[in-house]
Write a protein that holds these residues in place. Structure first.
Motif, mmCIF file in Angstrom:
data_model
loop_
_atom_site.group_PDB
_atom_site.id
_atom_site.type_symbol
_atom_site.label_atom_id
_atom_site.label_comp_id
_atom_site.label_asym_id
_atom_site.label_seq_id
_atom_site.Cartn_x
_atom_site.Cartn_y
_atom_site.Cartn_z
ATOM 1 N N GLY A 194 -4.418 3.584 0.991
ATOM 2 C CA GLY A 194 -3.938 2.361 0.367
ATOM 3 C C GLY A 194 -4.947 1.710 -0.562
ATOM 4 O O GLY A 194 -5.794 2.372 -1.167
ATOM 5 N N TYR A 195 -4.858 0.411 -0.652
ATOM 6 C CA TYR A 195 -5.681 -0.356 -1.580
ATOM 7 C C TYR A 195 -7.073 -0.638 -1.018
ATOM 8 O O TYR A 195 -7.276 -0.726 0.192
ATOM 9 C CB TYR A 195 -5.012 -1.693 -1.910
ATOM 10 C CG TYR A 195 -3.915 -1.566 -2.938
ATOM 11 C CD1 TYR A 195 -4.185 -1.675 -4.301
ATOM 12 C CD2 TYR A 195 -2.602 -1.319 -2.546
ATOM 13 C CE1 TYR A 195 -3.183 -1.542 -5.244
ATOM 14 C CE2 TYR A 195 -1.589 -1.192 -3.478
ATOM 15 C CZ TYR A 195 -1.887 -1.298 -4.830
ATOM 16 O OH TYR A 195 -0.899 -1.160 -5.768
ATOM 17 N N SER A 239 0.812 -1.223 0.000
ATOM 18 C CA SER A 239 0.000 0.000 0.000
ATOM 19 C C SER A 239 0.842 1.269 0.000
ATOM 20 O O SER A 239 0.362 2.324 -0.431
ATOM 21 C CB SER A 239 -0.938 0.005 1.223
ATOM 22 O OG SER A 239 -1.948 -0.977 1.086
ATOM 23 N N TYR A 247 -7.376 1.367 -5.826
ATOM 24 C CA TYR A 247 -6.451 2.112 -4.971
ATOM 25 C C TYR A 247 -7.044 3.484 -4.675
ATOM 26 O O TYR A 247 -7.474 4.193 -5.584
ATOM 27 C CB TYR A 247 -5.097 2.265 -5.672
ATOM 28 C CG TYR A 247 -3.993 2.811 -4.791
ATOM 29 C CD1 TYR A 247 -3.310 1.985 -3.906
ATOM 30 C CD2 TYR A 247 -3.622 4.157 -4.853
ATOM 31 C CE1 TYR A 247 -2.293 2.475 -3.104
ATOM 32 C CE2 TYR A 247 -2.617 4.656 -4.057
ATOM 33 C CZ TYR A 247 -1.950 3.816 -3.183
ATOM 34 O OH TYR A 247 -0.937 4.301 -2.380
#
Length: 229
Positions: A140-141, A118, A134
């Motif tokens: 992050g993801y 991430s 994302y």
């Protein structure tokens, strides 16, 4: 028979043997998306309690695949990130080189993307930012993305959206799954989405778009929806 022909035949036998060995040492994964016993379909009505709902989008990450064998040895896939996309049949089937042709006792994997990936910046393949999974460096993801509509949702077009992610504690959304397994060369991993929505009241909870307590609840529920067929 000339030396060139003999050499050609030997090379052909060598390559066939190498391919056969690679197939022998490969473990095939098939991801099956279901609603109870039915294969899940986009834009099809499904009943959950007193509700009717349908799905328009479903994506999630399988990562950190670890194979435990009957003899106690362990194989861990390197760079193990697989984006499963409901609309892409190719994403639901993949193989890993598991090194050994022996019986598996347990499958371990993560739902989601770890904190290291991430914060690693621009990545490629299934982690490519263009896959739409994302948020930004701070969040992050997105580990799991589920969208659709339900009669219970008092929203525009009765839509629900669950984008579950986050890599910073206490809102770390990655979840580890352990499943007992008895197989050698193929694993059929079933994701039964009905088990998730049986636990969600869509009239109350129908939009989660950032990391937080509600996202962590959905992440916890995701550990209960996977089985081996």
């Amino acid at each position: 028979m000339t030396k060139k022909i003999v050499l050609f035949i030997l090379c052909l036998l060598f390559f066939k043997s190498a391919i056969a060995q690679k197939e022998k040492d490969s473990l095939s994964f098939r991801i099956k998306l279901k609603w109870k016993t039915e294969n899940l379909e986009l834009n099809k009505n499904y009943c959950s309690k007193n509700d009717t709902l349908q799905f328009s989008l479903l994506k999630f990450y399988v990562s950190g695949i670890e194979i435990n064998y009957d003899d106690g040895s362990i194989y861990k896939e390197k760079n193990s990130y697989h984006l499963i996309d409901f609309e892409d049949d190719n994403s639901k089937i993949f193989t890993i080189s598991k090194k050994e042709n022996k019986s598996i006792s347990k499958l371990i994997f993560n739902v989601g993307v770890d904190s290291l990936a991430s914060v690693s910046g621009a990545l490629s393949g299934d982690l490519d930012l263009q896959n739409g999974m994302y948020w930004a460096w701070q969040s992050g993801y997105i580990n799991m993305k589920i969208e659709g509509k339900s009669n219970s949702c008092k929203t525009r077009k009765n839509a629900f959206q669950f984008h579950i992610g986050g890599y910073l504690k206490p809102n770390y959304a990655l979840r580890k799954i352990n499943i007992n397994c008895n197989n050698k060369n193929q694993i059929d991993l079933v994701m039964d989405i009905s088990k998730l929505f049986e636990e969600i009241d869509l009239s109350e909870t129908n939009s989660i778009m950032i990391p937080g307590k509600e996202a962590m609840k959905i992440a916890d529920l995701s550990t209960k929806i996977f089985t081996i067929e």
